[in-house]
Design an enzyme around this catalytic site. Structure first.
Site, mmCIF file in Angstrom:
data_model
loop_
_atom_site.group_PDB
_atom_site.id
_atom_site.type_symbol
_atom_site.label_atom_id
_atom_site.label_comp_id
_atom_site.label_asym_id
_atom_site.label_seq_id
_atom_site.Cartn_x
_atom_site.Cartn_y
_atom_site.Cartn_z
ATOM 1 N N ASP A 221 25.985 20.259 25.230
ATOM 2 C CA ASP A 221 25.604 18.917 24.782
ATOM 3 C C ASP A 221 25.484 18.009 25.995
ATOM 4 O OD1 ASP A 221 28.727 19.463 24.386
ATOM 5 O OD2 ASP A 221 28.443 17.470 25.246
ATOM 6 N N ASP A 223 26.883 14.670 27.430
ATOM 7 C CA ASP A 223 28.076 13.894 27.124
ATOM 8 C C ASP A 223 27.697 12.433 26.800
ATOM 9 O OD1 ASP A 223 30.884 14.152 26.782
ATOM 10 O OD2 ASP A 223 31.196 12.961 28.600
#
Ligand code: ADE
Length: 284
Positions: A221, A223
């Site tokens: 992902d 952040d």
């Protein structure tokens, strides 16, 4: 099987995340007791590319242990006690730069410790259950990762057509929550590359036993500081990890094959000239 006469030995250890419980098919499950309590789970010992490998699910089967509850000392001790001298540590991380989006594979060369309260040493002056008292030992963590393990991992990823990022700083947070946007921007402003929850104290504990340790970070992902949506979710992390698990396994298999049979890196000399007081440490 519990440890005793005839316990299978291994030279390479893999401490892995979700979806990587078993690396090979013909594995023997070994329960190891340590002076520090139980490891995260049994160790799965088998053969990969002609090498003896012990696999340990970092969070336990079923992912029952959060990062701050993992018994990192027991995990490293258990691997060491089976003969493991080189450890690969794949982990899920968040990207701190827009170009390090989900699916990026990064082999860090530095870490920053932002955890709190984790036991990070075998040499804490307290007696073990058998009465032995570890000495006071200060190992160097200047270059925390094994250069040979990093090379093998980078070559393995490149060979699997997964253009890896060579180097960068992994900031390890205490968790289990993800970072605020302010924290995340601060990490990025410091020039750090990715953020995770398990890289510390794994690497330094390995160093304290004279083991080689290589972190292999899979970005799941972006952040909170670099994305503009709702922030990171656990579901997103698990979903991206699951989507990449097969090629991560391919990279790990290849890295195992490429790891040197005889260590020529400095890692095994981390304890030279030091009296550890720990049974079997340093080992050969
Ligand atoms: N593991 C996976 N993604 C993460 C993130 N964004 N922060 C901390 N640990 C993570």
């Amino acid at each position: 099987m519990t440890v005793g006469h005839g316990t299978p030995r291994a030279e390479i250890g893999v401490i892995g995340g979700s979806g990587l419980y078993t690396l090979a098919d013909d594995v023997v499950e070994v329960r190891v007791e340590t002076p520090y309590g139980p490891p995260s789970d049994a160790l799965f010992v088998g053969e990969v590319a002609g090498r003896r490998v012990a696999f340990l699910p970092r969070h336990g089967r079923g992912h029952s242990l959060p990062p701050h509850r993992i018994n990192y000392r027991a995990n490293l001790w258990a691997l060491h006690s089976l003969g493991v001298r080189q450890v690969l540590g794949p982990c899920a991380v968040g990207g701190l730069r827009p170009q390090f989006g989900p699916g990026t594979l990064l082999v860090p060369d530095q870490f920053v410790d932002r955890t709190s309260g984790r036991v990070q040493t075998f040499y804490d002056g307290l007696p073990l259950p058998d009465g032995t008292v570890p000495g006071v030992v200060h190992v160097s963590a200047a270059d925390p990762y094994c250069p040979a393990g990093r090379r093998a991992s980078l070559d393995a990823a490149a060979g699997a057509a997964w253009d890896p990022v060579d180097g960068g700083t992994l900031v390890v947070i205490e968790g289990p929550r993800f970072s605020t946007r302010a924290e995340s921007r601060w990490y990025a402003d410091n020039g750090w590359s990715v953020v995770g929850m398990t890289g510390h104290p794994e690497a330094v504990l390995a160093r304290e036993l004279g083991l080689c340790y290589t972190s292999i970070a899979l970005v799941t992902d972006l952040d909170a500081g670099v994305e503009s949506g709702e922030g990171v979710t656990h579901a997103e992390v698990l979903e991206v990890f699951a989507r990449n698990v097969e090629r991560l396994r391919t990279v790990l298999f290849k890295a195992v094959e490429l790891l040197p049979a005889v260590r020529a890196c400095p890692c095994g000399h981390a304890l030279d000239g030091l009296t550890t007081g720990l049974p079997g440490v340093p080992g050969d």
